[in-house]
Design a protein around this motif. Sequence first.
Motif, mmCIF file in Angstrom:
data_model
loop_
_atom_site.group_PDB
_atom_site.id
_atom_site.type_symbol
_atom_site.label_atom_id
_atom_site.label_comp_id
_atom_site.label_asym_id
_atom_site.label_seq_id
_atom_site.Cartn_x
_atom_site.Cartn_y
_atom_site.Cartn_z
ATOM 1 N N VAL A 175 -24.614 8.423 65.565
ATOM 2 C CA VAL A 175 -25.589 7.799 64.516
ATOM 3 C C VAL A 175 -25.008 6.334 64.475
ATOM 4 O O VAL A 175 -26.070 5.489 64.354
ATOM 5 C CB VAL A 175 -24.985 8.378 63.171
ATOM 6 N N VAL A 176 -23.841 5.895 64.904
ATOM 7 C CA VAL A 176 -23.178 4.669 64.706
ATOM 8 C C VAL A 176 -23.719 3.751 65.798
ATOM 9 O O VAL A 176 -24.089 2.641 65.817
ATOM 10 C CB VAL A 176 -21.792 4.450 64.576
ATOM 11 N N ALA A 178 -26.377 4.425 67.615
ATOM 12 C CA ALA A 178 -27.766 4.218 67.556
ATOM 13 C C ALA A 178 -28.164 2.956 66.754
ATOM 14 O O ALA A 178 -28.792 2.049 66.903
ATOM 15 C CB ALA A 178 -28.507 5.534 67.076
ATOM 16 N N ASP A 179 -27.071 2.937 65.557
ATOM 17 C CA ASP A 179 -27.411 1.764 64.556
ATOM 18 C C ASP A 179 -26.885 0.519 65.147
ATOM 19 O O ASP A 179 -27.522 -0.528 65.068
ATOM 20 C CB ASP A 179 -26.429 2.167 63.434
ATOM 21 N N ARG A 180 -25.770 0.586 66.077
ATOM 22 C CA ARG A 180 -25.157 -0.788 66.503
ATOM 23 C C ARG A 180 -25.820 -1.036 67.907
ATOM 24 O O ARG A 180 -25.598 -2.125 68.340
ATOM 25 C CB ARG A 180 -23.824 -0.711 66.577
ATOM 26 N N TYR A 181 -26.793 -0.281 68.413
ATOM 27 C CA TYR A 181 -27.155 -0.547 69.862
ATOM 28 C C TYR A 181 -28.027 -1.779 69.802
ATOM 29 O O TYR A 181 -28.957 -1.906 69.003
ATOM 30 C CB TYR A 181 -28.012 0.550 70.295
ATOM 31 N N HIS B 206 -21.414 5.785 57.439
ATOM 32 C CA HIS B 206 -20.903 7.191 58.121
ATOM 33 C C HIS B 206 -19.779 6.904 59.095
ATOM 34 O O HIS B 206 -19.401 6.189 59.691
ATOM 35 C CB HIS B 206 -22.170 7.295 59.234
ATOM 36 N N LEU B 211 -23.891 1.645 58.566
ATOM 37 C CA LEU B 211 -24.853 1.582 59.271
ATOM 38 C C LEU B 211 -25.668 0.386 59.142
ATOM 39 O O LEU B 211 -26.503 0.369 57.971
ATOM 40 C CB LEU B 211 -25.907 2.869 59.047
ATOM 41 N N LYS B 212 -25.886 -0.730 59.755
ATOM 42 C CA LYS B 212 -26.347 -2.117 59.688
ATOM 43 C C LYS B 212 -27.672 -2.018 59.370
ATOM 44 O O LYS B 212 -28.338 -2.779 58.424
ATOM 45 C CB LYS B 212 -25.960 -2.727 60.681
ATOM 46 N N ARG B 213 -28.548 -1.236 59.929
ATOM 47 C CA ARG B 213 -29.855 -0.960 59.854
ATOM 48 C C ARG B 213 -30.260 -0.567 58.481
ATOM 49 O O ARG B 213 -31.501 -0.660 58.265
ATOM 50 C CB ARG B 213 -30.639 -0.202 61.079
ATOM 51 N N ASP B 382 -30.554 7.554 60.813
ATOM 52 C CA ASP B 382 -31.055 8.882 61.607
ATOM 53 C C ASP B 382 -31.417 9.831 60.596
ATOM 54 O O ASP B 382 -30.452 9.889 59.577
ATOM 55 C CB ASP B 382 -29.717 9.299 62.570
#
Lengths: 590, 473
Positions: A175-176, A178-181, B206, B211-213, B382
């Motif tokens: 989850v992280v 994918a968020d930071r990618y 999380h 979660l930056k987005r 997600d």
Amino acid sequence: MAAADVRDMLDLPAEGQPRPHKKQKVVEKRPEGITRELFALLGERAPPIAISENRYKGRPKWMSKLRVRPWRMTPFSNSARSDGLILNHWQRQPEVSKAPALEGPAMEVDGPKEEENTPQALGQESLFAKYNIKARVPRHYTDEEYNRHLKNDDWSRQETDYLVDLVEEYDLRWVVIADRYDFQPQPVDAEANTGALVPAKRVRTMEQMKGRYYFVSASMLALEHPPSEMSEAEFDLHEKMMKFDADRERARKELAALQLNRTADEVREESILLEELKRITASEQEFINDRRELYTRLEVPVSVGNTTMYQSSQGLSQLLQTLLQADKTKKRRSILGAEAGAAASPASQTPTSNAPTNARDSRAGTPSTVAAAAAAAAGGAAGGPTNKKAIAAAAAAANKEAQQATKTLTATEESRYGVQHHERLAPGVQFRSDRAQKLTQAKSNVQTQKLAGALAELEVPLRLVMPTERVCKGFEKLIHSVNLLLDARKVAEKVESEIRVLEASRDAREAKDKDKEKPVKTEQQDDQLPPESTDTAAAANGTTTSTAGGDKNSAGDADSKAVEAPSTSQKRSASVLSNGSDKSSKRQRK
Amino acid sequence: MNSSIPPSAAEYGGDEVSAIVLDPGYSTTRAGFAGEDTPKSLIPTSYGKYSLDGHEKLIFGDDVFVTPRPGLSVHNPMGKDGIVEDWDMAEKLWEYSFTSRLTGAKPGNPLQNGLNDISEGDMAAEMEGVESSEDRPLADSPFLMSEPGWNPAKAREKTIEIAMEKWGTPAFYLARNGVLAAFAAGKASALVVDVGASNISVTPVHDGMILKRGVQHSPLGGDYISSQIRALFKSNSPQPITITPHYLISSKTAVDAGQPPQAKYKTFPPEKAPDASYRNLLEERTLSEFKECVVQVWPGPNKLSALGPNGVSNEEVARGTPGRPFEFPDGYNQVFGADRYRVVESLFDAKAAIPDPDSAFPAPTQAQTVPELIKNALNGVDVDIRPHLLANVVVTGASSLLYGFTDRLNQELMQTYPGPRVRISAPGNTAERRFGSWIGGSILASLGTFHQMWISKKEYDEHGPNIVEKRCK
């Protein structure tokens, strides 16, 4: 200055009376080892009043002897860190300390400082270093390995590196990750010169990342150990990673999103449906339970015993005896439960699964199981008279079940299999042959004999050889008509005897007039008798004599005479019958 | 429990290293020792500035409210979005926040304390040598600071620079205040709704990482509510209400509700009068009192403008509820009825905003409302963790203490997401709600497992300020 000097000066008597008094008290001084309170209790004196003091109860005495262990601000380092950062925390001084505790404030200030930077003090390992765990990631690939096994058109080498680093950095928290990618492809100079187009920033989904990483990871695993040499856990992991299906995962997520974004109505509907489903499943369980219970009630225990011993009549009677025995014990049934009843009959080796049912209604259940077992074993042989009811109940139940089961049979099939339906069943087990036999038993013995005679004449055996349904029906009809005939003959005989009486009286009257006509009449009757049997002739003679003997003898008298001679053979009565029947037929012809 | 036996560290995983936790906000700045349950030092982020005899003087702390000095102007080093704008002043202010109450005054250099007469030349020479790490305010305390989730990298680097070089801390860490608020609620994964003075922010967390987005923020914070209240006062029906702060009132007499105030006002000659910003600051204090006493969030189930569940208009119902009286500093008092619901309704329904052309805040858009922020935040993460986040909504920030706020939020979330279980965790304790992110920082910095997370001075020296990007993820 002693007291003696004072006395001298004041002229007081030296060492007078008071001394001994004092001495007395001193005598009472308590001996060593006895507490004052205990000693005070010894004499006749009243015990002293205990004075209890409200005192703060501090630490126990033995503790006060301990030295105070000071807390010190101690430096420590955490081995999870690579930079050797030294932090300070309060820590209790260890118990054993070489330096004496109280050395003055100056020492205290200096003491720890001296130790501070010695490696020994720093060697104190932090308790929390052990929690520094990293996720296990596969070995990093080399250039050659990458080119040989991991090349992919979609993923450049840089991006793969970036991904693997990111995964390691965030410990596989997808989850992280994918968020930071945020991969910025570094434009290679050569490319920039030729293409001059900046590659559009691609949005990688988590599934793409997972797919790529799992592929790389599985490939590296396989390179390290070929799949044939992998341990089970490794192989599982390898399989799992190789089988990762990004499309399926994406579809699953789409479904999950749909599930999350349901409207209130959908949620309500779903909850209603779920409720309904719950209700149905709950009642289904109930239904199944009910049905099982019913089956256990209805189920005729399967006999596992050998039935050949009951095929002969001797065996049957033996069974009857045992049943009777069982029933007698049942009369005193109180503690004798299902097992006892079942054990009484050798045939009824009831399966244990029936035990609960038997135990529950031991009175109704046990005999029926016994009887049912017996009936099953004997294949419908005679039941004991006392046990008849129980057997009948079992039979009825079985019958009912059979009826239910064969409801669909056609008429021809029914006749073929001998299926029949009864309006009402008489209680108890009956045999068809018995019923047929019963028909041959008339109310009076004479009648019975007459019937037997008639049957003998028709060459029908009194006991039916093959008492099938149809045969029995025919037999019944036959008996019925025989009875009719017998009745008719009785009436005919009566009439005839009346006629005879009247004729006799007329003859007597005529004899009075002219005596010679009598012998002709007797001759006539003799002619009618069948010539083959002498006995009949004798009887006929008897009859004729009787009729001849007394004109006041009525037909009823003749009947009673026949009763008086029960030993008369069948043949005779048969002939009588045939005689009668001939006569009746003659009469009918008239 | 015997007090002479230390709790075993494994019991609670704590290992205090006397760290200092600083949680700077737009309205207040909180500082205290790690391991305590409330910050020892709570000062307004606004500071006063005036000039006396040609020297510029600064006032920090609560003193700023007290004296209306001539020419006193009030400033805030933070920008409206919670990012520091004036670094010099922010540094001074933050330093004040922990030196005033926590680290205390060090035993001064005997050469400087004025008790020893030393000739001028000597002193200058000595000063050079004495200037060492001992002088730094944070020389012996690790230092944990919080930051908003959208803090730019530049600001983060600047922060660690100040902490390391100006304050000389041996170890530093920069944590997101959303994460800290989640920790304060005992959760490693949560959706943190922080209603502050200048911002409402929604931060999905999380496993202790934002979660930056998914991070969302909008300016509809406590100050926006204040502007709405001002707009309400302007359009008040018997007469427009003007707020006169206490410092302008010398005496007042009680008046009936709705009657014009009868008070004697203080007047300042123009050269002695404080700046307008000072009056504004004090007006804000009255307004926050008004928010605490009167303002109420319509609890739902529907919007205030919509129909209620039984077909009656919600506004009708709101009008039916008993009003709440409020007395202003000048003695004017009034009972506020349904209006008290209207001032905060725009946090949930942008159309319900009270229009005010003079306001500094532009009319809110629907995307800035709390339910929309949460929706967008969830859409940014997600799908697998969305239900889990909805089941762990942490509400924090002083403005979330508005009466009925969590009820309404719960209603809105239940309406938006009827499927998953929505669970709001908002501490009932006022202090825990106000200082949520500070308390989380206090917990974090006192954990034994956190020791390996600190950025040490050595590491900073090695890698430069950029290390904060690598380590404080």
